[in-house]
Write a protein that holds these residues in place. Sequence first.
Motif, PDB file in Angstrom:
ATOM      1  N   ALA A   1       0.856  -1.189   0.000  1.00  0.00           N
ATOM      2  CA  ALA A   1       0.000   0.000   0.000  1.00  0.00           C
ATOM      3  C   ALA A   1       0.892   1.238   0.000  1.00  0.00           C
ATOM      4  CB  ALA A   1      -0.924  -0.005   1.207  1.00  0.00           C
ATOM      5  N   ALA A   2       0.576   2.199  -0.872  1.00  0.00           N
ATOM      6  CA  ALA A   2       1.432   3.377  -1.017  1.00  0.00           C
ATOM      7  C   ALA A   2       1.449   4.229   0.240  1.00  0.00           C
ATOM      8  CB  ALA A   2       0.966   4.213  -2.210  1.00  0.00           C
ATOM      9  N   ASP A   3       0.353   4.268   1.012  1.00  0.00           N
ATOM     10  CA  ASP A   3       0.293   5.161   2.165  1.00  0.00           C
ATOM     11  C   ASP A   3       0.966   4.577   3.409  1.00  0.00           C
ATOM     12  OD1 ASP A   3      -1.602   3.183   2.291  1.00  0.00           O
ATOM     13  OD2 ASP A   3      -3.123   4.429   3.287  1.00  0.00           O
ATOM     14  N   THR A   4       0.816   3.257   3.614  1.00  0.00           N
ATOM     15  CA  THR A   4       1.359   2.650   4.835  1.00  0.00           C
ATOM     16  C   THR A   4       2.570   1.754   4.592  1.00  0.00           C
ATOM     17  OG1 THR A   4      -0.086   0.722   4.674  1.00  0.00           O
ATOM     18  CG2 THR A   4      -0.960   2.660   5.825  1.00  0.00           C
ATOM     19  N   GLY A   5       2.770   1.318   3.376  1.00  0.00           N
ATOM     20  CA  GLY A   5       3.850   0.377   3.086  1.00  0.00           C
ATOM     21  C   GLY A   5       3.530  -1.048   3.472  1.00  0.00           C
ATOM     22  N   ALA A   6       2.302  -1.309   3.928  1.00  0.00           N
ATOM     23  CA  ALA A   6       1.917  -2.654   4.344  1.00  0.00           C
ATOM     24  C   ALA A   6       1.737  -3.554   3.123  1.00  0.00           C
ATOM     25  CB  ALA A   6       0.621  -2.609   5.150  1.00  0.00           C
ATOM     26  N   PRO A   7       2.130  -4.841   3.217  1.00  0.00           N
ATOM     27  CA  PRO A   7       1.931  -5.762   2.085  1.00  0.00           C
ATOM     28  C   PRO A   7       0.447  -5.893   1.749  1.00  0.00           C
ATOM     29  CG  PRO A   7       3.424  -6.694   3.712  1.00  0.00           C
ATOM     30  CD  PRO A   7       2.827  -5.484   4.348  1.00  0.00           C
ATOM     31  N   VAL A   8       0.153  -6.044   0.468  1.00  0.00           N
ATOM     32  CA  VAL A   8      -1.220  -6.198  -0.015  1.00  0.00           C
ATOM     33  C   VAL A   8      -1.408  -7.645  -0.456  1.00  0.00           C
ATOM     34  CG1 VAL A   8      -2.928  -5.482  -1.710  1.00  0.00           C
ATOM     35  CG2 VAL A   8      -1.356  -3.795  -0.743  1.00  0.00           C
ATOM     36  N   GLU A   9      -2.271  -8.354   0.245  1.00  0.00           N
ATOM     37  CA  GLU A   9      -2.565  -9.741  -0.101  1.00  0.00           C
ATOM     38  C   GLU A   9      -3.739  -9.808  -1.072  1.00  0.00           C
ATOM     39  OE1 GLU A   9      -3.243 -11.950   3.435  1.00  0.00           O
ATOM     40  OE2 GLU A   9      -1.743 -10.845   4.578  1.00  0.00           O
ATOM     41  N   GLY A  10      -3.793 -10.897  -1.833  1.00  0.00           N
ATOM     42  CA  GLY A  10      -4.932 -11.122  -2.721  1.00  0.00           C
ATOM     43  C   GLY A  10      -4.969 -10.219  -3.926  1.00  0.00           C
ATOM     44  N   ALA A  11      -3.863  -9.555  -4.275  1.00  0.00           N
ATOM     45  CA  ALA A  11      -3.827  -8.706  -5.466  1.00  0.00           C
ATOM     46  C   ALA A  11      -3.576  -9.567  -6.701  1.00  0.00           C
ATOM     47  CB  ALA A  11      -2.741  -7.645  -5.334  1.00  0.00           C
ATOM     48  N   ALA A  12      -4.305  -9.317  -7.761  1.00  0.00           N
ATOM     49  CA  ALA A  12      -4.118 -10.048  -9.014  1.00  0.00           C
ATOM     50  C   ALA A  12      -2.989  -9.389  -9.805  1.00  0.00           C
ATOM     51  CB  ALA A  12      -5.399 -10.047  -9.830  1.00  0.00           C
ATOM     52  N   VAL A  13      -1.956 -10.157 -10.116  1.00  0.00           N
ATOM     53  CA  VAL A  13      -0.785  -9.651 -10.835  1.00  0.00           C
ATOM     54  C   VAL A  13      -0.737 -10.342 -12.194  1.00  0.00           C
ATOM     55  CG1 VAL A  13       1.703  -9.280 -10.770  1.00  0.00           C
ATOM     56  CG2 VAL A  13       0.399  -9.382  -8.630  1.00  0.00           C
ATOM     57  N   ARG A  14      -0.603  -9.539 -13.240  1.00  0.00           N
ATOM     58  CA  ARG A  14      -0.618 -10.063 -14.605  1.00  0.00           C
ATOM     59  C   ARG A  14       0.592  -9.552 -15.366  1.00  0.00           C
ATOM     60  NH1 ARG A  14      -5.822  -9.015 -18.333  1.00  0.00           N
ATOM     61  NH2 ARG A  14      -6.641 -10.574 -16.898  1.00  0.00           N
ATOM     62  N   LEU A  15       1.284 -10.457 -16.067  1.00  0.00           N
ATOM     63  CA  LEU A  15       2.425 -10.104 -16.914  1.00  0.00           C
ATOM     64  C   LEU A  15       2.017 -10.344 -18.358  1.00  0.00           C
ATOM     65  CD1 LEU A  15       5.425  -9.188 -16.784  1.00  0.00           C
ATOM     66  CD2 LEU A  15       6.033 -11.604 -16.994  1.00  0.00           C
ATOM     67  N   ALA A  16       2.075  -9.309 -19.178  1.00  0.00           N
ATOM     68  CA  ALA A  16       1.636  -9.400 -20.566  1.00  0.00           C
ATOM     69  C   ALA A  16       2.751  -8.951 -21.495  1.00  0.00           C
ATOM     70  CB  ALA A  16       0.382  -8.555 -20.804  1.00  0.00           C
ATOM     71  N   GLY A  17       2.744  -9.533 -22.696  1.00  0.00           N
ATOM     72  CA  GLY A  17       3.708  -9.149 -23.715  1.00  0.00           C
ATOM     73  C   GLY A  17       3.204  -9.549 -25.075  1.00  0.00           C
ATOM     74  N   ALA A  18       3.463  -8.716 -26.074  1.00  0.00           N
ATOM     75  CA  ALA A  18       3.037  -8.985 -27.454  1.00  0.00           C
ATOM     76  C   ALA A  18       1.527  -9.214 -27.534  1.00  0.00           C
ATOM     77  CB  ALA A  18       3.785 -10.172 -28.029  1.00  0.00           C
ATOM     78  N   ASP A  19       0.750  -8.412 -26.779  1.00  0.00           N
ATOM     79  CA  ASP A  19      -0.707  -8.421 -26.816  1.00  0.00           C
ATOM     80  C   ASP A  19      -1.333  -9.682 -26.254  1.00  0.00           C
ATOM     81  OD1 ASP A  19      -0.923  -5.868 -28.002  1.00  0.00           O
ATOM     82  OD2 ASP A  19      -0.488  -6.741 -29.960  1.00  0.00           O
ATOM     83  N   VAL A  20      -0.576 -10.499 -25.506  1.00  0.00           N
ATOM     84  CA  VAL A  20      -1.152 -11.671 -24.855  1.00  0.00           C
ATOM     85  C   VAL A  20      -0.683 -11.715 -23.410  1.00  0.00           C
ATOM     86  CG1 VAL A  20      -1.256 -13.021 -26.974  1.00  0.00           C
ATOM     87  CG2 VAL A  20       0.752 -13.179 -25.537  1.00  0.00           C
ATOM     88  N   VAL A  21      -1.474 -12.356 -22.570  1.00  0.00           N
ATOM     89  CA  VAL A  21      -1.108 -12.521 -21.170  1.00  0.00           C
ATOM     90  C   VAL A  21      -0.099 -13.652 -21.059  1.00  0.00           C
ATOM     91  CG1 VAL A  21      -1.934 -13.090 -18.870  1.00  0.00           C
ATOM     92  CG2 VAL A  21      -3.312 -11.643 -20.367  1.00  0.00           C
ATOM     93  N   ILE A  22       1.069 -13.373 -20.483  1.00  0.00           N
ATOM     94  CA  ILE A  22       2.119 -14.371 -20.336  1.00  0.00           C
ATOM     95  C   ILE A  22       1.883 -15.219 -19.089  1.00  0.00           C
ATOM     96  CG2 ILE A  22       4.601 -14.734 -20.082  1.00  0.00           C
ATOM     97  CD1 ILE A  22       3.726 -13.651 -22.792  1.00  0.00           C
ATOM     98  N   ALA A  23       1.548 -14.565 -17.973  1.00  0.00           N
ATOM     99  CA  ALA A  23       1.350 -15.300 -16.723  1.00  0.00           C
ATOM    100  C   ALA A  23       0.529 -14.444 -15.771  1.00  0.00           C
ATOM    101  CB  ALA A  23       2.693 -15.664 -16.085  1.00  0.00           C
ATOM    102  N   GLU A  24      -0.165 -15.096 -14.846  1.00  0.00           N
ATOM    103  CA  GLU A  24      -0.968 -14.410 -13.837  1.00  0.00           C
ATOM    104  C   GLU A  24      -0.786 -15.118 -12.501  1.00  0.00           C
ATOM    105  OE1 GLU A  24      -4.956 -12.599 -15.599  1.00  0.00           O
ATOM    106  OE2 GLU A  24      -4.738 -14.691 -16.166  1.00  0.00           O
ATOM    107  N   THR A  25      -0.931 -14.366 -11.431  1.00  0.00           N
ATOM    108  CA  THR A  25      -0.876 -14.958 -10.101  1.00  0.00           C
ATOM    109  C   THR A  25      -1.587 -14.034  -9.127  1.00  0.00           C
ATOM    110  OG1 THR A  25       0.585 -15.951  -8.451  1.00  0.00           O
ATOM    111  CG2 THR A  25       1.320 -13.890  -9.436  1.00  0.00           C
ATOM    112  N   VAL A  26      -1.651 -14.457  -7.872  1.00  0.00           N
ATOM    113  CA  VAL A  26      -2.252 -13.660  -6.795  1.00  0.00           C
ATOM    114  C   VAL A  26      -1.225 -13.549  -5.682  1.00  0.00           C
ATOM    115  CG1 VAL A  26      -4.115 -13.518  -5.104  1.00  0.00           C
ATOM    116  CG2 VAL A  26      -4.574 -14.407  -7.391  1.00  0.00           C
TER     117      VAL A  26
END
Length: 484
Positions: free
Chosen positions: A50-75
Motif C-alpha cells: 500500500a502506497a500510504d502505509t507500506g503494508a503488504p497487499v494480499e490477494g492482489a491479481a498480478v498479470r504479466l503481458a507481452g506482445a498483446d497476450v497474457v504471459i502469466a498471472e498470479t495472486v
Amino acid sequence: MIGATATGLARSRGRGVTRRLKFMALALSVAWPMAAAGQEPGRVAGVVRAADTGAPVEGAAVRLAGADVVIAETVTGPGGSFAFNGIAPGEYVLGVRRIGFATYSVPLEMGADGLAPLDVRLSLDPVELEPLEVDVEGRPLRLVETGFYDRLEDGWGTYFEPEWISTRRAGFIRLTDFVSNLQMRAPLSRCPKVPVYYDRRLIGEADGWGTRRPRSINSAGTHRSAIEPPEQLLDQLSVTDLGAAELYPTSSPIPLFALNDTTISCGAIILWSDWMAQMGRVVPQIEVKLCEPAGRAGEVTLDGTVEDRLTEVRLPAARIQASFAPAGERGLHELREIEVRSDSTGRFRLCDLPSGADVTLSPSYGLHQGEAATLRVEPGVAARLVVPVTVPGAVVGRVVNGNTGRGFSAVPVVLVGADVRSVTDGGGRFAMENLRPGSYQVRAECGGFESPTQSVVVPEAQQARVLLVLEPEDPGRDLRRCDN
C-alpha cells in the motif's frame, strides 16, 4: 493443420525445406516473446504494498503481458509477494489489480541479466461494500471474467455488448442469420470461411469474403450456395442463445484461446452465451472476519484453508458449508448445518464444534464446486479444501528433422525447469497435458542435433502448439536419427 503441413513438407528436399520450416516455427510462436541466442529465461518478482502505509497487499491479481497476450498471472500471498519464473528476455507490461486500490501498470524490459525485485506501490481507491453481499449494477461478472471488456477497452476488434444484442435480435430466429448481420457491421477477411467460437468452443464456420454480400436466406450462411454445408453446432443455436459478440479481422490481436493458423489468416468470430451475459447480483465480500471461539469445555475450533486445486492459490471469499451432529446426537435428521466464508488470505474458521464430531465440509468459489471432505474434529486438526477453479491446459506439437522435413520419432521433449517429459510418436507428434496455465520453455533433446528452446504460453483449458525443427550440429552429416 500440422498433418497437412507435414505431407507438403515430405515432398520437398534440400535447404529450402529447412527455411520454410523455420518460418513456420516463427509463425506459430509469433505471439510470444522468444529468448535470443545465448539468453536464459529470467525471473520477474516483487512485493505489492500500500502506497500510504507500506503494508503488504494480499490477494492482489498480478498479470504479466507481452506482445498483446497474457504471459502469466498470479495472486499475491500473505506477504504481498509474487513471482514469475522462466520469462524470456523482452518487453512486457506488469499490471496489478486489487479491490480498494487503483489499477497499477508499468512497462518492463527483461534483459540478459534479469530484473531486480520490484517494489509495487498501490494507491488507495476505496470502494464501499455492504457486509458479505452487495447488489451491483453494471457489467455482467461472468462476461467480465472472460476478458471481454478488457479487450473492448484495448480496441482489438469490433465488440457487441449485451444491451446492443438484446435490442437488435428481434426478427431473427437462427443464430447463423444474426451472425451474418454482425458481419455487415464489422468487415472480416476475404477468406471463404471464418471460424466461430461460442463460450471458447469452436462451433462452426461462417462464410467470409467481407461483408458486401447480402444476408443469406438459406442455411449456407451469408450468400447463396448450391451445396448444402455440413452440419455444425452453429446451425443448431437460436439467436436467443447469444449474449455478446466480438469480431476480429486479421490485422488485430486475437484472444489466445482462439489463436491458431486459421484465425491468424482469416480472423475470428467469438460469441458469448446469454447466460454469460446475464447480470450477476451476488458479489463476495473479501473482508471477512473470522469467528472467535467461546472456549467452552468439550468444544473445539476447526481452522482451514481453501485453495485452487491446480495452482494451489488460496481463494478469498470462498463459501464453506459444514454439517455435523450436535454433541450427544448422531441421528441424520438432527444434523446441524452452518456456512462460513474464507477471508482475504483464503483462511476459514468454524468455532465451538463438539469435540470428536464428524464434520462434512463442502467448499465452493463462485460457480465452482469443490469435493466434500469429512474429518473428525479434534484439537490441532486443520482442513485443507480444494476447488477446481483453474482448468489445466496442454502443450501439443511436432518435432521435425530439418534435413528431411519429416516428423522426427522417438525424440524426448521436456519442459525446462519442470518435471514434465514426453516422447514423439511415429509422426513426430507429442503432447503434454494437465499443465498449469503460464509460461514455459519447451526443448527437444536429440544427440547430434541442435536443441532449440521455444517459449510457449499455456492458456487455461486450451492447447498451446509448438513446432520444433532440429538442425544437425554438423551440417555435413545427413543424420536420420538421434545419437542418444
